[in-house]
Design an enzyme around this catalytic site. Structure first.
Site, mmCIF file in Angstrom:
data_model
loop_
_atom_site.group_PDB
_atom_site.id
_atom_site.type_symbol
_atom_site.label_atom_id
_atom_site.label_comp_id
_atom_site.label_asym_id
_atom_site.label_seq_id
_atom_site.Cartn_x
_atom_site.Cartn_y
_atom_site.Cartn_z
ATOM 1 N N GLN A 221 0.826 -1.200 0.000
ATOM 2 C CA GLN A 221 0.000 0.000 0.000
ATOM 3 C C GLN A 221 0.866 1.259 0.000
ATOM 4 O O GLN A 221 0.347 2.358 -0.087
ATOM 5 C CB GLN A 221 -0.906 0.014 1.245
ATOM 6 C CG GLN A 221 -1.885 -1.135 1.300
ATOM 7 C CD GLN A 221 -2.658 -1.200 2.604
ATOM 8 O OE1 GLN A 221 -2.767 -2.267 3.189
ATOM 9 N NE2 GLN A 221 -3.202 -0.090 3.065
ATOM 10 N N ARG A 368 -8.218 -0.903 8.318
ATOM 11 C CA ARG A 368 -9.238 0.012 7.821
ATOM 12 C C ARG A 368 -9.536 1.131 8.819
ATOM 13 O O ARG A 368 -10.688 1.397 9.143
ATOM 14 C CB ARG A 368 -10.525 -0.745 7.487
ATOM 15 C CG ARG A 368 -11.388 0.043 6.526
ATOM 16 C CD ARG A 368 -12.498 -0.754 5.925
ATOM 17 N NE ARG A 368 -13.171 0.083 4.942
ATOM 18 C CZ ARG A 368 -14.079 -0.360 4.089
ATOM 19 N NH1 ARG A 368 -14.415 -1.613 4.094
ATOM 20 N NH2 ARG A 368 -14.638 0.446 3.244
ATOM 21 N N CYS A 369 -8.473 1.724 9.305
ATOM 22 C CA CYS A 369 -8.674 2.869 10.194
ATOM 23 C C CYS A 369 -7.402 3.654 10.292
ATOM 24 O O CYS A 369 -6.359 3.258 9.822
ATOM 25 C CB CYS A 369 -9.127 2.429 11.575
ATOM 26 S SG CYS A 369 -7.804 1.764 12.586
ATOM 27 N N GLU A 738 -12.990 4.808 6.008
ATOM 28 C CA GLU A 738 -12.911 3.991 7.205
ATOM 29 C C GLU A 738 -13.953 4.314 8.265
ATOM 30 O O GLU A 738 -14.052 3.611 9.270
ATOM 31 C CB GLU A 738 -11.500 4.119 7.791
ATOM 32 C CG GLU A 738 -10.463 3.709 6.769
ATOM 33 C CD GLU A 738 -9.045 4.123 7.117
ATOM 34 O OE1 GLU A 738 -8.129 3.457 6.639
ATOM 35 O OE2 GLU A 738 -8.863 5.101 7.854
#
Ligand SMILES: Cc1cc2nc3c(=O)[nH]c(=O)nc-3n(C[C@H](O)[C@H](O)[C@H](O)COP(=O)(O)OP(=O)(O)OC[C@H]3O[C@@H](n4cnc5c(N)ncnc54)[C@H](O)[C@@H]3O)c2cc1C
Lengths: 793, 291
Positions: A221, A368-369, A738
């Site tokens: 990522q 996801r945060c 998110e």
């Protein structure tokens, strides 16, 4: 006449995702799709034990298998000074174990062979003699006197503590508690879960001896951070390293860290001078790569009788596994945990945090945060509900009473963040209206008389998304800005590159929309490219909802630079001075005679064929963007449930989501993000966790044991929006990827707890599996997910 | 996930398949739907030397009902064939209730009922259904055919009564003597999950009396459990709240669950009890509706 922005796919257009064309046709290009000439295959031998000393490793049988090219062990890595690598949080992590293994699934040896079947056979032929050591599977065991020392490899490490950290105003908070009429307390565990992207991690390392250049195709990522890390670990010069992150089959934070497999494949390629492919299997991914959460939180709230919150105290014990390898901004050891309670006006707060090593896989990635925000908001909203219950107040009214009011922005939170915008009460109202709050409360009372258990749960929160600014946020000292480069061709078509890296978010679609909005070039005329460090401008990658707040802002800014130059070209073409040129979407015109104009495409053509004297040819530029603040989206999630008293099974009746993420670039994509997030929130609340038995065996090493929800059981969601533009972002956007994962879980849990209200049960730890709910309901006591987990009766 | 090396055979007849099994000497495995065998091979929990794929043998995919009501399920009849069968919906409520809760739609497209019985997973749903129905497995080997009652077919966890060179050809549900009724309830954490606990109840009634009953329990013991005492307690009497509660207690006693991450033993017992009550209460309702 100005262009119709929606028609050209600009801001606000629910433009279809351009990347889906290739994904739906099976034409995506993932790492495992790439085949290079002469490519070999690598498999990893993993430790079956959670904590053990390695007495010996015998690789002779593996070497003897035809087709085996190389067998690597920790000893061999050590001889090249590669047995250990630095992590993104200033710790070290074993590439291949030398002294001992510290979690089940840890990398012990690698085989490189002609095909993956041979490599797997050869891994099984390696004989490792382990001496089992006592195992630590949770923070309580880690802190116990006489606990086995996990990181005996580190000098000056005499216990299992990774860090002790604090933030906030200790004295002020104590004073607040001294004045409290009521003190509410809550203790809970946010269980360990795995981001589990459908595509596992993998890499193809290709070292070319002739050019000395290393090319690595990998699932990352953050390609540029990886390039920096590889330069450090492999001691290669940065310009001789090219990281390519092709299509990614999801990331969710799992593909931020540097994994041993990447490093091993690189070394193997350097040694063998052939491309080496490593594709992790599902079990390898689930048991060894970056977990999320696993934090024990406890806290208390000082309350005035009338419902005003006076102060908050929090403590966290986080389980990091054997290595502190998740990426956190270096100033903040427990990420942005102190963003908790940011939407409430609370005078004083204090947080203490302790990180601990255990014999589990390295954890704590921002699943996801934005850096631990999920745990923070879950605790916040569970605490808020408990406090409202303790005061006997309506949970919606208690929230409204304590919200930061619209007129109070900018607002400094008790922990020191600056929130800058929002309409919290309005979002709550929209949500209550949509769910039919008053009616539901009546329905609930009616149902209760007939032995049915209904409940409603609310979760409201604002969260900090889009690190940096560079003053406060860095990874390994690299500041968290981002970048965009735009090249407008002679025909007015363009290519845009950014330092972010889409992994399902739809950057190829939305970035083009921002350019279309700024320049009037139709979105279909713009190619978006990311992920290749040889071509993309330097950026920090995609996680923590930072793409739109940071890289997206850079896209707007670079477009504006292009527009400024195009204006000069327009003046030249129109034969007027620059000051006399006006802009409307897609076109410059003469102020005094609006009919006389040139399009952005005309300007692009002139940049290559008819530029004025003294002006550089071409129409290209780059922008680096360092945001002045984080963005602060707000969300209100409300769920209603019914609990089956005979089984503990709970069904979701309705879910309403109200999201304020500022200006929406592509409403369809925003809605997709919210639905995906709510699905994961429901998953966390109901089923999705990875646990460990007392020996440190991972229960959840495959999709039969690690439960991801499918379309079958996922409830429907009703979405609503409120728009408060971000005051500092060039197009007013805030992060959204998110919010629902972060704020959603508490809505579901609060709903089940509400259904059990009056039974004396204050907390059930996630996931709220039917047996936990049933046990809580029948025994009228809290259910803690606290390990050691029960295995036998 | 790469299996070990194996030989693949694709016989065109049952005789050929049996010959291959015989030749394999215990190291060969039948491949039916592959929904249990293939995952085990990929995880290297199973490493057969030879795979005998029976999918190319014609005529094994049948689901038929004889005039007397006997049901025949061929070795290649898929879960989804059973799920979509109007025959079952009309004649066999226990099977009709179980078929849609097996695994997920994708697995149901390939997995077979017979393969599921052969696999003998204590958490497999069909074994308890077949036990409750008094079903039979027909096996064929080098020496011909034999019938094995479903209740005896499972020897232990993942062990069946077949000899290494025998194939299960079909499963049979005997003709009912009364009106068949019953159901299947399964507690799962998610669609596609194996049962935390599952209960199959099959009863036959005549003139308001239960004349035959069977109760099979899924996932609450080392292998599928035949709750015979619970079933027997229902026979010869009408269904009443009292008899239902009594049978539910006996079924819960017959369960031998273990505590694990799906729940405590006592919780699973409770589920068995709740499910027996719910299925039989549903039976009472449908009998009342029919009357
Ligand atoms: C994701 C997933 C979820 C599942 N969930 C459930 C569930 O909820 N409930 C449930 O009951 N099952 C479930 N299953 C298992 C599924 O029902 C399988 O289809 C079934 O267990 C085996 O049937 P099969 O035809 O696929 O057999 P195979 O996988 O082909 O074979 C299984 C075993 O039986 C043997 N065998 C198969 N057929 C014969 C035969 N005719 N004669 C002799 N031996 C034979 C094979 O050699 C092998 O040892 C699930 C499977 C998956 C992959």
């Amino acid at each position: 006449m100005s262009l119709d922005e929606i028609k050209i796919g600009g801001m606000g257009a629910s433009r279809r995702r351009v990347e889906d064309n290739r994904f739906i046709r099976g034409k995506g290009n993932y790492v495992d799709d790439i085949v290079l000439p002469g490519m070999l295959h690598m498999e990893i031998l993993r430790s079956p034990l959670a904590h053990a000393r390695i007495k010996s490793i015998d690789t002779s049988k593996a070497w003897a298998i035809p087709g085996v090219r190389l067998v690597m062990t920790g000893e061999m890595m050590a001889s090249r000074n590669l047995a250990w690598m630095p992590t993104l949080s200033y710790d070290t992590q074993a590439v291949l174990a030398t002294d001992k293994v510290r979690f089940q699934g840890q990398e012990v040896a690698c085989v490189i062979a002609d095909d993956p079947y041979i490599a797997k056979d050869a891994c099984e032929a390696i004989v490792v003699d382990y001496e089992p050591l006592p195992v630590v599977v949770n923070p309580v065991q880690a802190m116990a006197p006489g606990a086995p020392l996990i990181r005996d490899d580190k000098e000056n490490q005499h216990d299992n503590v990774v860090f002790d950290w604090e933030v906030g105003d200790k004295d002020g908070t104590e004073k607040a508690f001294a004045q409290a009429d009521v003190v509410s307390k809550l203790e809970l565990h946010y269980p360990r879960s795995h981001p589990s992207p459908l595509e596992t991690c993998g890499s193809i390392a290709d070292f070319d001896r002739a050019t000395s250049k290393l090319t690595v195709y990998m699932t990352t990522q953050a390609p540029h951070i990886i390039r920096a890390a590889v330069a450090m670990v492999a001691e290669l010069p940065e310009h001789m390293i090219r990281i390519v992150s092709p299509d990614l089959g999801g990331g969710f934070g799992n593909k931020v860290p540097v994994y041993p497999g990447y490093v091993a494949s690189i070394l193997a390629s350097i040694l063998l001078e052939r491309p080496v492919k490593w594709i992790e299997d599902k079990t390898g991914n689930l048991i060894s790569t970056g977990f999320g959460r696993d934090v024990y939180l406890r806290g208390e709230m000082a309350l005035r009788k009338d419902g005003k919150i006076l102060g908050v105290r929090m403590h966290t014990d986080s389980d990091h596994g054997a290595f502190f390898s998740d990426a956190q901004p270096s100033k903040f050891k427990i990420g942005l945990m102190h963003s908790a309670f940011a939407c409430y006006d609370i005078p004083a707060a204090h947080l203490t945090a302790r990180g601990l090593y255990t014999n589990k896989a390295p954890g704590g990635v921002a699943y996801r945060c934005s850096f631990r925000v999920t745990e923070a908001m879950f605790f916040q909203e569970r605490m808020v509900q408990a406090a409202a219950d303790d005061l006997g107040m309506d949970q919606a009214e208690f929230r409204r009473l304590n919200f930061v009011r619209d007129e109070d922005f900018p607002h400094r939170t008790a922990f020191g963040f600056l929130t800058d915008s929002g309409q919290y009460a309005k979002c709550l109202d929209v949500g209550l209206e949509a769910i039919g709050y008053k009616d539901f409360l009546k329905q609930k009372e009616e149902a209760k008389k007939r032995g049915r258990l209904l409940g409603i749960g609310i979760s409201t929160m604002t969260e900090p998304l889009g690190a940096g600014n560079s003053r406060e946020y860095d990874i390994l000292g690299i500041k968290m800005f981002d970048s965009a480069e735009l090249r407008v061709h002679m025909s007015g078509k363009a290519i845009l590159r950014t330092g972010a890296k889409s992994q399902g978010q739809g950057h190829e679609t939305t970035w083009a929309q921002i350019v279309a909005h700024e320049l009037g070039i139709p979105a279909d005329d713009i190619t978006v490219e990311e992920g290749d460090t040889d071509t993309a401008p330097f950026g920090m990658g995609t996680y923590a909802s930072r793409s739109t707040p940071v890289a997206g802002a850079a896209v707007a800014m670079v477009s504006r630079k292009i527009r400024a130059k195009a204006r000069k070209l327009a003046a030249h073409l129109l034969e007027v001075s620059e000051e006399d040129v006006e802009w409307e979407l897609g076109r410059f015109y003469v102020r005094s005679s609006p009919d006389r104009g040139v399009t952005i495409q005309d300007c692009a053509n002139a940049a290559y064929s008819n530029m004025p004297d003294g002006l550089e040819p071409g129409l290209e530029n780059t922008a680096y963007y360092d945001p002045p603040n984080l963005t602060w989206p707000f969300a209100c999630y409300i769920a209603t449930v019914e609990v089956d008293p005979g089984t503990g099974v709970w069904d979701v009746l309705n879910v309403v989501a109200v999201d304020d993420c500022g200006v929406r670039i592509n409403p369809m994509i925003v809605e997709g993000q919210i639905m995906g997030g709510l699905t994961e929130a429901y998953a966390m609340a109901s089923m999705q966790f990875i646990t460990f038995d007392a020996e440190g065996n991972c229960v959840g090493s495959n999709y039969m044991d690690y439960l991801l929800p499918t379309a079958w059981e996922t409830p429907g969601f009703e979405l609503h929006e409120v728009v408060t533009p971000c005051p500092h972002h060039p197009i007013g956007a805030k992060g959204i990827g998110e919010c629902a994962t972060v704020g959603g879980p508490a809505a579901f849990v609060n709903a089940v707890m509400d259904a059990l209200k009056g039974t004396g049960v204050r907390n059930i730890d996630m996931p709220l599996l039917p047996d936990r709910v049933y046990e809580a309901f029948t025994t009228r006591r809290d259910i803690s997910g606290m390990p050691p987990v029960k295995t036998e009766d | 996930m790469y299996p070990t090396r194996f030989n693949y055979e694709s016989p065109k007849s049952i005789a050929e398949a049996i010959a291959l099994l015989h030749q394999g000497g215990g190291e060969a495995k039948i491949l039916a739907g592959g929904q249990s065998l293939v995952p085990m091979m990929r995880l290297r929990f199973a490493a057969p030397e030879m795979i005998v794929d029976i999918n190319n043998i014609p005529g094994l995919d049948y689901l038929t009902v004889d005039a007397d009501g006997t049901i025949h399920i061929g070795a290649l009849c898929r879960h989804s064939d059973l799920e979509k069968s109007s025959l079952l919906m009309a004649h066999q409520p226990t099977m009709a209730a179980a078929a849609p809760v097996i695994a997920d739609p994708i697995v149901r497209n390939r997995g077979t009922l017979v393969g599921s019985l052969c696999h003998a997973d204590p958490q497999g749903d069909w074994s308890s259904v077949m036990m409750a129905l008094g079903g039979i497995v027909v096996a064929q080997g080098p020496n011909g055919r034999r019938s094995i009652p479903a209740a005896d077919f499972v020897k232990g966890p993942f062990q069946n009564m077949l000899a290494f060179d025998e194939i299960a050809i079909e499963a049979i549900v005997p003709a009912p003597k009364g009106i068949p009724n019953g159901g299947y309830l399964k507690l799962e954490r998610r669609v596609g999950d194996f049962a935390t606990a599952g209960v199959a109840v099959a009863v036959e009634s005549s003139q308001g009396l239960i004349i035959r009953a069977g109760i099979g329990l899924t996932g609450v013991g080392g292998s599928t459990i035949n709750a015979t005492a619970a079933a027997q307690s229902l026979v010869g009497a009408p269904l009443t709240a009292g008899s239902i509660a009594h049978a539910a207690d006996l079924a819960a006693q017959a369960a031998q669950p273990r505590s694990d991450h799906r729940g405590s033993a006592s919780y699973k017992r409770q589920i068995v009890k709740t499910f027996v009550v719910r299925i039989l209460s549903g039976v009472v309702e449908s009998m009342e509706r029919a009357a």
